[in-house]
Design a protein around this motif. Structure first.
Motif, PDB file in Angstrom:
ATOM      1  N   UNK A   1       0.807  -1.220   0.000  1.00  0.00           N
ATOM      2  CA  UNK A   1       0.000   0.000   0.000  1.00  0.00           C
ATOM      3  C   UNK A   1       0.841   1.272   0.000  1.00  0.00           C
ATOM      4  N   UNK A   2       2.174   1.101   0.007  1.00  0.00           N
ATOM      5  CA  UNK A   2       3.081   2.242   0.046  1.00  0.00           C
ATOM      6  C   UNK A   2       3.944   2.279  -1.213  1.00  0.00           C
ATOM      7  N   UNK A   3       4.356   3.462  -1.625  1.00  0.00           N
ATOM      8  CA  UNK A   3       5.204   3.607  -2.811  1.00  0.00           C
ATOM      9  C   UNK A   3       6.633   3.140  -2.541  1.00  0.00           C
ATOM     10  N   UNK A   4       7.080   3.271  -1.293  1.00  0.00           N
ATOM     11  CA  UNK A   4       8.459   2.933  -0.932  1.00  0.00           C
ATOM     12  C   UNK A   4       8.555   1.455  -0.584  1.00  0.00           C
ATOM     13  N   UNK A   5       9.497   0.757  -1.190  1.00  0.00           N
ATOM     14  CA  UNK A   5       9.716  -0.661  -0.916  1.00  0.00           C
ATOM     15  C   UNK A   5      10.294  -0.849   0.482  1.00  0.00           C
ATOM     16  N   UNK A   6       9.787  -1.859   1.191  1.00  0.00           N
ATOM     17  CA  UNK A   6      10.281  -2.119   2.538  1.00  0.00           C
ATOM     18  C   UNK A   6       9.803  -1.086   3.535  1.00  0.00           C
ATOM     19  N   UNK A   7       8.568  -0.623   3.355  1.00  0.00           N
ATOM     20  CA  UNK A   7       8.028   0.385   4.271  1.00  0.00           C
ATOM     21  C   UNK A   7       6.577   0.041   4.589  1.00  0.00           C
ATOM     22  N   UNK A   8       6.192   0.173   5.856  1.00  0.00           N
ATOM     23  CA  UNK A   8       4.802  -0.015   6.262  1.00  0.00           C
ATOM     24  C   UNK A   8       4.367   1.163   7.128  1.00  0.00           C
ATOM     25  N   UNK A   9       3.082   1.472   7.058  1.00  0.00           N
ATOM     26  CA  UNK A   9       2.495   2.482   7.941  1.00  0.00           C
ATOM     27  C   UNK A   9       1.981   1.742   9.168  1.00  0.00           C
ATOM     28  N   UNK A  10       2.761   1.766  10.234  1.00  0.00           N
ATOM     29  CA  UNK A  10       2.433   0.994  11.424  1.00  0.00           C
ATOM     30  C   UNK A  10       1.114   1.439  12.050  1.00  0.00           C
ATOM     31  N   UNK A  11       0.687   2.665  11.768  1.00  0.00           N
ATOM     32  CA  UNK A  11      -0.579   3.161  12.311  1.00  0.00           C
ATOM     33  C   UNK A  11      -1.791   2.433  11.730  1.00  0.00           C
ATOM     34  N   UNK A  12      -1.593   1.763  10.584  1.00  0.00           N
ATOM     35  CA  UNK A  12      -2.685   1.014   9.959  1.00  0.00           C
ATOM     36  C   UNK A  12      -2.664  -0.461  10.346  1.00  0.00           C
ATOM     37  N   UNK A  13      -1.706  -0.848  11.187  1.00  0.00           N
ATOM     38  CA  UNK A  13      -1.491  -2.271  11.452  1.00  0.00           C
ATOM     39  C   UNK A  13      -2.726  -2.942  12.050  1.00  0.00           C
ATOM     40  N   UNK A  14      -3.269  -2.409  13.115  1.00  0.00           N
ATOM     41  CA  UNK A  14      -4.390  -3.073  13.795  1.00  0.00           C
ATOM     42  C   UNK A  14      -5.602  -3.177  12.883  1.00  0.00           C
ATOM     43  N   UNK A  15      -5.854  -2.124  12.118  1.00  0.00           N
ATOM     44  CA  UNK A  15      -7.013  -2.113  11.222  1.00  0.00           C
ATOM     45  C   UNK A  15      -6.981  -3.306  10.264  1.00  0.00           C
ATOM     46  N   UNK A  16      -5.835  -3.546   9.648  1.00  0.00           N
ATOM     47  CA  UNK A  16      -5.737  -4.624   8.658  1.00  0.00           C
ATOM     48  C   UNK A  16      -5.478  -5.978   9.298  1.00  0.00           C
ATOM     49  N   UNK A  17      -4.821  -5.978  10.456  1.00  0.00           N
ATOM     50  CA  UNK A  17      -4.636  -7.218  11.221  1.00  0.00           C
ATOM     51  C   UNK A  17      -5.995  -7.860  11.518  1.00  0.00           C
ATOM     52  N   UNK A  18      -6.951  -7.038  11.899  1.00  0.00           N
ATOM     53  CA  UNK A  18      -8.282  -7.543  12.258  1.00  0.00           C
ATOM     54  C   UNK A  18      -9.052  -8.078  11.052  1.00  0.00           C
ATOM     55  N   UNK A  19      -8.626  -7.715   9.842  1.00  0.00           N
ATOM     56  CA  UNK A  19      -9.332  -8.144   8.630  1.00  0.00           C
ATOM     57  C   UNK A  19      -8.777  -9.442   8.050  1.00  0.00           C
TER      58      UNK A  19
END
Length: 311
Positions: free
Chosen positions: A286-304
């Motif tokens: 979901x990010x343009x940069x390789x090897x990068x995650x938006x940790x603030x979105x982690x719980x939202x997608x973890x639950x899905x």
């Protein structure tokens, strides 16, 4: 601490052009240069998940200096074997919705340099709780080199996650000392077993029950937008992920390895391990940069993410 190994790192250079023209000058206004290599992507995501990590491997020359500089600026601890030969550049030309890659092979290592790295690797293991080994080997090293590293980890009682392919992976799996986890995709699994890439759940269960996988605790077969099929011990799981807007899929497998390593290092439940691995993989796409995650979105997608045990 997780020790993340990248034996053939690179500086990844991205050249976006509106149209790529052959045999003429192509001018580029925006250039992106990043420290690249599968294991470096793994280390970056581990660090973003606030887990202690140390990046290691083999580096040389001014390109090696640049990679270390990039890692230091990202606050990623690193301790590489330094050689005199130059590390490699990998160029991606982004044009008309396509990506044309020009990949340097990198330095050719001597037998002595291979031995020197194994000695360094064994020393670094003293403070590691888990190891990840990712990507290809540099020229000059034998295809059984990762097998030697897995054997060293086994003697030291350190679990190791291996993410490689082809003959290098086959050499690892044919040895009596097995990695704790592997993460092939469906194409790599089919290549390994010499079978067709298309496979249903019954076929995947049969494939993961192959003699070559005996003794491996975790086999996570990544399946892109279909999630993953997993064998843990004698149990099988199908992991499904939600539909997402993909920006850049490059490095999603590395991010999956990072999530897997972090969850295993934290002794999470089977369900949590698999959901964490899939979530980090998704967030990378979901990010343009390789090897990068938006940790603030982690719980939202973890639950899905859904994990279903298969009988």
């Amino acid at each position: 601490m997780i020790l993340a190994v990248t034996m053939n790192p690179s500086v990844d250079i991205s050249y976006p052009v509106e149209r790529f023209k052959i045999d003429v000058v192509n001018r580029v206004e925006t250039v992106r240069k990043t420290a690249g290599g599968k294991g470096l992507n793994v280390a970056r995501v581990i660090a973003q998940m606030e887990e202690e990590v140390l990046s290691t491997g083999v580096l040389g020359g001014t390109i090696g200096d640049y990679i270390v500089q990039e890692l230091n600026e990202s606050n990623i601890p690193n301790d590489f074997l330094r050689i005199k030969k130059e590390s490699r550049n990998c160029i991606a030309i982004l044009h008309e919705g396509m990506q044309t890659e020009i990949l340097e092979s990198g330095p050719t290592l001597s037998k002595e340099e291979g031995v020197a790295f194994l000695e360094k690797f064994e020393c670094l293991l003293t403070t590691a709780s888990l190891v990840t080994i990712s990507g290809s080997l540099p020229k000059g090293l034998p295809t059984h080199f990762y097998r030697n590293m897995v054997e060293i980890c086994s003697h030291k009682g350190k679990p190791v996650v291996v993410d490689t392919s082809g003959e290098t992976l086959k050499q690892v799996l044919k040895h009596e000392k097995k990695p704790f986890a592997i993460k092939p995709n469906t194409a790599e699994l089919s290549q390994l077993l010499g079978l067709d890439a298309e496979a249903g759940i019954i076929d995947l269960k049969q494939r993961l029950n192959h003699e070559i996988f005996k003794g491996i605790e975790w086999i996570v077969v990544s399946m892109g937008d279909k999630g993953a099929f997993v064998r843990h011990g004698h149990d099988y799981y199908q992991v499904t992920i939600p539909r997402i807007d993909v920006v850049n899929p490059v490095g999603s497998g590395d991010a999956t390895v990072a999530g897997l390593a972090v969850a295993l290092n934290r002794n999470k439940t089977v369900e949590s391990v698999l959901k964490t691995a899939m979530t980090t993989g998704m967030l990378n796409t979901m990010e343009a940069i390789t090897g990068f995650i938006n940790i603030n979105k982690f719980k939202q997608y973890f639950d899905l993410v859904k994990v279903e045990k298969i009988d």
